[in-house]
Write an enzyme that holds these catalytic residues in place. Structure first.
Site, PDB file in Angstrom:
ATOM      1  N   LYS A 219       0.844  -1.195   0.000  1.00 16.37           N
ATOM      2  CA  LYS A 219       0.000   0.000   0.000  1.00 16.37           C
ATOM      3  C   LYS A 219       0.883   1.250   0.000  1.00 16.37           C
ATOM      4  CE  LYS A 219      -3.996  -2.123   0.289  1.00 16.37           C
ATOM      5  NZ  LYS A 219      -5.113  -1.942  -0.650  1.00 16.37           N
ATOM      6  N   ASP A 247      -0.342  -0.104  -4.565  1.00 17.97           N
ATOM      7  CA  ASP A 247      -1.768   0.219  -4.546  1.00 17.97           C
ATOM      8  C   ASP A 247      -1.975   1.533  -3.804  1.00 17.97           C
ATOM      9  OD1 ASP A 247      -4.508   0.279  -4.364  1.00 17.97           O
ATOM     10  OD2 ASP A 247      -4.725  -1.618  -3.300  1.00 17.97           O
ATOM     11  N   GLU A 273      -2.155   0.283  -8.632  1.00 12.82           N
ATOM     12  CA  GLU A 273      -3.577  -0.010  -8.491  1.00 12.82           C
ATOM     13  C   GLU A 273      -4.334   1.218  -7.989  1.00 12.82           C
ATOM     14  OE1 GLU A 273      -6.224  -3.135  -5.813  1.00 12.82           O
ATOM     15  OE2 GLU A 273      -4.226  -3.685  -6.507  1.00 12.82           O
ATOM     16  N   GLU A 302     -12.007  -2.584  -8.167  1.00 11.50           N
ATOM     17  CA  GLU A 302     -12.693  -2.978  -6.939  1.00 11.50           C
ATOM     18  C   GLU A 302     -13.823  -2.013  -6.587  1.00 11.50           C
ATOM     19  OE1 GLU A 302     -10.395  -1.750  -3.011  1.00 11.50           O
ATOM     20  OE2 GLU A 302      -8.965  -2.479  -4.499  1.00 11.50           O
ATOM     21  N   ASP A 325     -14.771  -7.518  -8.641  1.00 10.59           N
ATOM     22  CA  ASP A 325     -15.107  -7.655  -7.229  1.00 10.59           C
ATOM     23  C   ASP A 325     -16.434  -8.394  -7.135  1.00 10.59           C
ATOM     24  OD1 ASP A 325     -14.459  -6.207  -4.310  1.00 10.59           O
ATOM     25  OD2 ASP A 325     -16.571  -6.625  -4.654  1.00 10.59           O
ATOM     26  N   HIS A 352      -9.992  -8.510  -7.139  1.00 10.23           N
ATOM     27  CA  HIS A 352      -9.846  -7.923  -5.818  1.00 10.23           C
ATOM     28  C   HIS A 352     -10.441  -8.875  -4.779  1.00 10.23           C
ATOM     29  CE1 HIS A 352     -11.752  -5.361  -2.554  1.00 10.23           C
ATOM     30  NE2 HIS A 352     -10.465  -5.165  -2.376  1.00 10.23           N
TER      31      HIS A 352
END
Length: 437
Positions: A219, A247, A273, A302, A325, A352
């Site tokens: 992240k 992401d 992402e 997602e 998703d 996701h």
């Protein structure tokens, strides 16, 4: 045997994951992994279980939306729904009054996913098959009959979709056997949530490497220097040949996304992402074009509302990895449409699954994609997070960083009743204790 739906119940189930920063990212700093958890009863005792994923506050709004939809399903027979599943999907998504608060997006669409996930679970249970096997065994024409092609025929017609499924019949049995033996490749997000300390990150990464993981997601997006330090740390630990993804969870403007990601290019991420607003299709296209010379793809999906937005992302070459998703789109029906469009546009699907129950659900869809649609594993993998699986009666099984094929009938989203009662908000024992503090 006819299975008439006699009751639909829904509960607000929340897990206090924010206490340990599980799930934390640049935009969602204190997520409590949660679900609007649906159970549908039938007149012969068989039940179907479904959910839609949320991150805490606001789950009660999704629960209200599920209640609003319940009148459209109670009294229907499963057999009538299956006979015209496309028509039933439209009944839920095109109600003359409720569609105004969508249409096919937002809270009402999350609720639709929860209800339809329960219907698919019930169908698979009546057939005594896990959902992926129910789909794989279906005649291609029956698969097509479950999909609403309205608004997407300029990108994918029914005939084109049928041709894709028919072509994939060749070698299908061998691919199914491969999945039963080897499982589907996964990547882990659990090592590098944004709120984790470097010490925790190192320990989790070391443990993951020892367990056979070769694909890791980090992240990013809150602080560039912090991102550089953490990406450098992860890259040093996993080595030059293992795969790294980053992401940002929608943190940046378009120009900022290009500049920030370019600053992280030295760590060789496969993709960035959700670099910007999930609704900004042209912004994603601009980012994709700018990052292509660096060998960095764009992944998103997602929080992509529906099949129409995915259609435009694909048409605009705005993403290089499609992230479906299982609870954001309108259940299996709409995900089937996206899988088929992604195949036509030759963009790999990497679902996701960062949330409670999402791993359990989406494993079925990605197995179907490989066996019956794409027949391809190049640059394909499914997200895995190592959280809360113990609350499910049929939890995911990971072996050597692969999702092993589910064996139990259904869609794998039934929770233990004891877990539901303990974590129901706000009256469950877990929340009674926390809310007293």
């Amino acid at each position: 045997m006819i299975h008439t739906i006699t009751k639909l119940s829904v509960r607000d189930v929340r897990f206090p994951t924010s206490l340990d920063q599980h799930g934390s990212d640049a935009m969602h700093t204190d997520p409590d992994y949660s679900a609007a958890y649906v159970v549908i009863d039938t007149d012969n005792g068989l039940k179907g279980y479904g959910l839609t994923f949320t991150v805490g506050r606001g789950t009660e709004i999704v629960v209200c939306a599920v209640h609003a939809l319940s009148g459209l399903i109670v009294g229907k027979s499963l057999e009538d729904i299956i006979r015209d599943f496309r028509g039933f999907y439209r009944t839920l998504t095109s109600d003359g009054q409720m569609r105004w608060i969508g249409p096919e997006k937002g809270v009402i669409h999350l609720a639709t996913a929860a209800v339809l996930n329960a219907v698919w679970d019930l169908w698979a249970r009546t057939e005594g098959k896990p959902l992926w096997k129910l789909l794989v065994d279906m005649d291609p024409k029956q698969i097509i009959s479950c999909i609403d092609f309205r608004y997407i025929t300029d990108a994918l017609t029914e005939q084109e979709a049928l041709d894709i499924l028919m072509k994939a019949q060749e070698g299908k049995q061998q691919r199914e056997g491969q999945m039963l033996e080897e499982g589907y490749p996964a990547y882990t997000t659990s090592c590098a949530w944004l709120g984790y300390s470097d010490q925790q990150l190192k320990k989790l990464c070391t443990d993951a490497l020892a367990s056979g993981w070769t694909r890791f997601k980090v992240k990013v997006g809150a602080d560039l220097q912090d991102d550089k330090r953490r990406c450098s740390l992860i890259r040093q630990m996993i080595g030059p040949t293992n795969t790294l993804m980053i992401d940002a969870n929608q943190r940046w403007d378009v120009g900022e996304a290009i500049t920030w990601t370019s600053s992280l290019a030295e760590y060789k991420p496969l993709w960035i992402e959700e670099p910007t607003c999930p609704d900004d299709i042209l912004g994603h296209a601009t980012i994709s074009k700018a990052l292509a010379p660096l060998g960095i793809g764009v992944a998103t999906g997602e929080q992509c509302h529906n099949r129409v937005m995915f259609k435009q992302f694909l048409q605009a070459s705005a993403l290089q990895f499609v992230q479906i998703d299982s609870c954001r789109l309108g259940s299996v029906n709409e995900n089937l449409a996206v899988l088929l469009m992604a195949h036509k546009f030759q963009v790999p699907v990497c679902p996701h699954a960062g949330g409670v129950g999402l791993c359990e659900l989406v494993q079925h869809l990605i197995l179907f994609d490989y066996i019956s649609v794409s027949a391809n594993l190049d640059n394909r993998m499914c997200e895995y997070v190592d959280h809360l699986h113990e609350h499910f009666t049929s939890p995911v099984v990971i072996r050597n960083a692969h999702y092993m094929t589910p064996k139990d009938p259904g869609y794998s989203c039934e929770m233990f009743e004891s877990s539901v009662q303990a974590h129901q908000y706000p009256e469950g024992e877990t929340w009674k204790k926390l809310l007293k503090k």
